[in-house]
Design an enzyme around this catalytic site. Structure first.
Site, PDB file in Angstrom:
ATOM      1  N   SER A 127       0.968  -1.261   0.001  1.00  0.00           N
ATOM      2  CA  SER A 127      -0.145   0.437   0.153  1.00  0.00           C
ATOM      3  C   SER A 127       0.984   0.954   0.437  1.00  0.00           C
ATOM      4  O   SER A 127       0.515   2.564  -0.294  1.00  0.00           O
ATOM      5  CB  SER A 127      -1.190   0.032   0.898  1.00  0.00           C
ATOM      6  OG  SER A 127      -0.823  -0.274   2.737  1.00  0.00           O
ATOM      7  N   LYS A 165       0.154   4.661   6.765  1.00  0.00           N
ATOM      8  CA  LYS A 165      -0.210   5.383   6.090  1.00  0.00           C
ATOM      9  C   LYS A 165      -0.181   6.618   6.339  1.00  0.00           C
ATOM     10  O   LYS A 165       0.750   7.052   7.052  1.00  0.00           O
ATOM     11  CB  LYS A 165      -2.053   5.168   5.951  1.00  0.00           C
ATOM     12  CG  LYS A 165      -2.425   3.514   6.010  1.00  0.00           C
ATOM     13  CD  LYS A 165      -2.596   3.798   3.860  1.00  0.00           C
ATOM     14  CE  LYS A 165      -2.844   2.433   3.423  1.00  0.00           C
ATOM     15  NZ  LYS A 165      -1.999   1.081   4.101  1.00  0.00           N
TER      16      LYS A 165
END
Length: 207
Positions: A127, A165
């Site tokens: 990711s 993230k």
């Protein structure tokens, strides 16, 4: 035991010192060590010893009369302990970071960490690949419960899965941005997201 950063000659000198230093009545000088090793060049030996000093294997020779002394094993162990950080496993472990008991440790050089408490996680998934963070990398995380917009954080979502993230905080919502154009940002209520640290370093193995 072979030291990976030493040349063969440096390794030979180091092993000689480990095995024979106690047989000298005092820490040997350069001249005495030259004679014991059968070397003709004092300057060459000095160069090899400087390499051993840089590797933290012998003590610095601050003047020419000071004898050669090995760094004590305990001192080397203390240096290693100073660089050891807890390794909490893979980042999508599905539990709060603090809940992991008795973590392993991993050596992290000072430039990849801060002076504040830090820990290490292993990255799972892709990711964050567009930030150069790949599956299997280790990330060094400074323990914090707050972050500035744009920082890469370890975020615990709904008290369950921890994720790495880039964070964006707006009134009434928190957006967690992946660095992968095939994935979409995720939006949550502020109370759903708990910041557990901010990325400060990264390590990778190539085998």
């Amino acid at each position: 035991m072979a030291k990976p950063n030493l040349t063969r000659r440096q390794q030979e000198i180091y092993e000689y010192l480990v095995e024979n230093l106690d047989s000298f009545p005092h820490p040997p000088t350069l001249d005495e060590l030259c004679e014991a090793l059968g070397l003709s060049s004092r300057g060459s030996l000095h160069k090899q010893l400087q390499a051993l000093i840089r590797e933290g294997l012998i003590q610095p020779m601050n003047n020419q009369r000071r004898g050669v002394r090995l760094v004590e094993r305990q001192d080397m162990d203390d240096m290693a302990d100073d660089n050891a950080l807890p390794l909490y496993g893979r980042i999508a472990a599905g539990q709060p970071i603090e809940a992991i008991a008795n973590p392993e440790t991993i050596q992290v050089p000072p430039p990849l960490r801060t002076e504040n408490p830090c820990y290490v996680l292993e990255v799972k998934g892709d990711s964050m690949i567009e930030e150069g963070i790949l599956d299997g990398d280790w990330v060094v995380i400074e323990k914090r419960d707050t972050a500035r917009n744009g920082e890469i954080v370890v975020a615990l979502v709904d008290g369950g899965e921890a994720t790495l993230k880039r964070i964006e905080q707006q009134p009434g919502k928190v957006i967690l941005h992946p660095a992968n154009s095939a994935m979409q940002p995720m939006s949550f209520l502020p109370e759903q997201v708990q910041v557990q640290g901010v990325l400060v370093g990264q390590m990778r193995r190539y085998h």
